[in-house]
Every structure is written in C-alpha cells, then in structure tokens.
Enzyme design. Structure first.
Site, PDB file in Angstrom:
ATOM      1  N   GLN A 113       1.113  -1.079  -0.043  1.00 40.94           N
ATOM      2  CA  GLN A 113      -0.175   0.038   0.028  1.00 40.94           C
ATOM      3  C   GLN A 113       0.188   1.507   0.019  1.00 40.94           C
ATOM      4  O   GLN A 113       0.263   2.155  -0.024  1.00 40.94           O
ATOM      5  CB  GLN A 113      -1.241  -0.478   1.273  1.00 40.94           C
ATOM      6  N   CYS A 145      -5.158   0.542   3.373  1.00 40.19           N
ATOM      7  CA  CYS A 145      -5.506  -0.460   3.844  1.00 40.19           C
ATOM      8  C   CYS A 145      -6.436  -1.759   3.628  1.00 40.19           C
ATOM      9  O   CYS A 145      -6.528  -2.675   3.271  1.00 40.19           O
ATOM     10  CB  CYS A 145      -4.839  -0.810   5.711  1.00 40.19           C
ATOM     11  N   HIS A 187      -5.969  -1.482  11.336  1.00 40.59           N
ATOM     12  CA  HIS A 187      -5.261  -2.783  10.031  1.00 40.59           C
ATOM     13  C   HIS A 187      -7.050  -2.781   9.964  1.00 40.59           C
ATOM     14  O   HIS A 187      -6.878  -3.349  10.592  1.00 40.59           O
ATOM     15  CB  HIS A 187      -4.442  -2.260  11.005  1.00 40.59           C
ATOM     16  N   ASN A 230      -1.311  -9.788   4.602  1.00 42.59           N
ATOM     17  CA  ASN A 230      -1.013  -8.106   4.617  1.00 42.59           C
ATOM     18  C   ASN A 230      -0.890  -7.379   3.090  1.00 42.59           C
ATOM     19  O   ASN A 230      -0.333  -7.386   2.201  1.00 42.59           O
ATOM     20  CB  ASN A 230      -0.426  -7.900   5.901  1.00 42.59           C
TER      21      ASN A 230
END
Length: 358
Positions: free
Chosen positions: A148, A154, A291, A312
């Site tokens: 990102q 996110c 997150h 992630n």
C-alpha cells in the site's frame, strides 16, 4: 528482490545482534548510535532510504538502533516464543509514524442495518463441512502480496483481496483488481482514500458501481487522485453484496474462511506486530482496530498451535513474505488483536468469464 532483501537483513542481524547476544550486559558504547552506522548504511542501501540532511539521518539512525535493540532483546528472551522479530522496511520509523502511514481502518459510526447485509450464510455448516486446514493460495485464489505504500489504504487492499478470491472461486479466474479505484472513487464521510476507510463502505460502493476493474486498467499510485469514471465502468468482477460474520466468534469465522477469503480489522499497535518476521504471532495486543487485512486460510502447526493465515499489504519484505500466521482460538472471544471483531466478505453468484479478459 524481496528474497535478496531478506538475506541482507538476516546477515545484518546475525552479525550485529549475534555478537551482542554473547555479552551478558551491553555497555554504554553499544547504545551509541554511531556504533551501528555500518549496519544502518547497509539497511539504507537495501531499502532505498535517503535523507534530506545530516540531522535527519542522525535522527533516523537513533530510531533504527532503538528498533534493532528491541528486536534483539525479544529474540534472545528464550525459546518459548512462538514467533520471531526482525528488521524490516519500517526500522527507521517511530511507532507513531508507522501507524499514521501504514494502517488506515476506520470503524463505522453506527452498526449498519443496510439491506445489503444478509444473514450469515455459512451459519449452518457443520464441523464435518469445515476442513481442518485451508490455504486459499494453494487453490489459486490469492494474488501476489501487494504494497500500500505511504497511504492509509489498507481497507481497499483487504476488500480487493476478498473479491479476487471469490471471483476465482466462482469463475475460475484469478484477476488482480484495482485498489486505486477505491482510493479515488469510493469517497464519502467514511472512506477518504489515503486518509483511511472502511470495508463495509467499499463493498457497498463496488456493488452500486456495478463492479470493479483490474489492477492493470486502473493502476495503483498510492496517492489520492481524481476518479477516472471511464476506467471504473470497465468491470472485471462484480459482487451481489456482502455479509458480516457474527462478531467475537472464531468458530463462525472459521466457517467463513473455509469457504472464501475474509476481510478483517486488527489491532496493529504492538511493536511486535510491526517487526514480526516468522512463526505464529501470539504477542500482547489489544482491540483498538486500526488496520485491515485478509484472512486467506488457517491451520495448525506441528506443535499443535492453531493459527489464522493473514495476507497483509506491506509488501513481501514484512513477515513471512508478506503474510502473518496469528494465534487462533485465543482465549478472548474477540480473537487475538481483535481479529474476530469485524469480519466481512463479499457475496457473488456464479460468473461467466469476462470476454475482455480472455
């Protein structure tokens, strides 16, 4: 490139941290940032860091040393830890800088009662319907790890990963979809591009828009930009809505993940989370959801430790090549780091292959 970076980090850690671990107590000289100038410069070269002036460089060196000593202390506490820490691309940042730049989940103002939210579709699955292990990467339903950058997007990466997954499951096509479309076009009081956003709101936008386009068509820039409505109308995937997994219930979350990748919010505030390198993360963390990530599987280690497999959006230099295994069936009902508090996933019907993508 990520593999090469990891080798360099390992070399730095084994040389510097290994030497420190042999000493019972560090001297004051070891806390002098200049002592670590060479490994800092190696780290800078590998992660492409440069600084505007000497003062900034010295400030970053001091932060680097603090993070390095933290990692060393943790890794040398004993063999009862289920995970390891390491230097990574965030090692010259304070916790506050890191959280401000690389998270971005915004909780909804009120609990939504939108008609888009259906009852939990997997509620009636029995234990025999749910495999003991699932890895959606092995089923070809997960695109490569993305990054990102310095943009609190996110939430967009989490949503896109789930839609990439359900698109593969329903149409047998793995298509990399556009996070930038969400950053630019899904703008309202909740979703604010690189200033943060929410997954529910993003699912609603994609359904209302008629779909989402490809990464190739609407490439990620990591900045707020003007919405390109021409590109947004070139759909590559569609959803019929989304569902929320009942909160604070890891058993229901397991049912959902057994069927498709699931979007979740998580507390990433702990220093151990930021410096996570490998193993099953079981660190101390709270429920301050900040997150967004995607659960793409689950399993149990040879030592009998249950885990969630999390994708992630911090690139392959973080964690296990961009992934984290995090403790599953933790004592709190909300799951470790609040992972079971806010799960959601897109719904979709069987989709025919998109002609423009064949």
């Amino acid at each position: 490139m990520a593999f090469h970076k990891n080798l360099v980090v390992i070399a730095i850690m084994s040389t510097i941290l290994g030497a420190m671990a042999l000493r019972p107590a560090p001297s004051n000289d070891e806390f002098n940032p200049s002592t670590f100038l060479k490994p800092f410069e190696q780290w800078m070269a590998q992660f492409g860091r440069s600084y505007t002036d000497i003062a900034e460089r010295e400030r970053r060196l001091a932060i680097f040393v603090k993070n390095l000593l933290f990692v060393n202390t943790f890794n040398n506490q004993g063999n009862n830890k289920t995970y390891k820490l390491s230097l990574n691309q965030f090692s010259d940042m304070t916790k506050e800088e890191f959280l401000r730049r690389y998270t971005g989940f915004e909780a909804p103002n009120v609990t939504s009662n939108s008609s888009n939210i259906k009852s939990f579709g997997y509620q009636d699955l029995s234990e025999t319907d749910v495999p003991t292990r699932v890895d959606w990467r092995e089923k070809g339903a997960v695109t490569p790890v993305k990054e990102q950058g310095v943009c609190s997007s996110c939430w967009a990466f989490s949503v896109v990963a789930t839609i990439e997954g359900i698109t593969k499951i329903k149409s047998d096509q793995l298509i990399s979809l556009s996070e930038q479309q969400l950053v630019d076009c899904n703008r309202d009081d909740i979703n604010r591009g690189c200033a943060g956003g929410n997954m529910e709101d993003a699912f609603k936008y994609i359904e209302a828009n008629g779909g989402i386009t490809t990464e190739e068509n609407y490439q990620y820039k990591g900045i707020d930009d003007t919405c390109d409505t021409t590109k947004t109308n070139d759909y590559a995937a569609k959803i019929t809505g989304y569902e929320m997994v009942p909160p604070n219930n890891e058993n229901d979350l397991l049912k959902a993940v057994s069927m498709q990748p699931v979007s979740v919010a998580i507390d990433a505030n702990a220093d151990e989370f930021r410096t996570y390198a490998s193993g099953v993360f079981s660190g101390n963390c709270g429920t301050n959801l900040m997150h967004a990530v995607t659960i793409v599987g689950y399993g149990t280690t040879e030592d009998g430790i249950d885990y969630w497999l999390v994708k992630n959006s911090w690139g392959e230099s973080w964690g296990e090549k961009g992934y984290m295994r995090i403790l599953r069936n933790a004592n709190p009902p909300e799951g470790l780091c609040g992972i079971a508090m806010y799960p959601s996933y897109p719904t979709a019907t069987a989709m025919a292959p998109t002609p423009s993508l064949l």
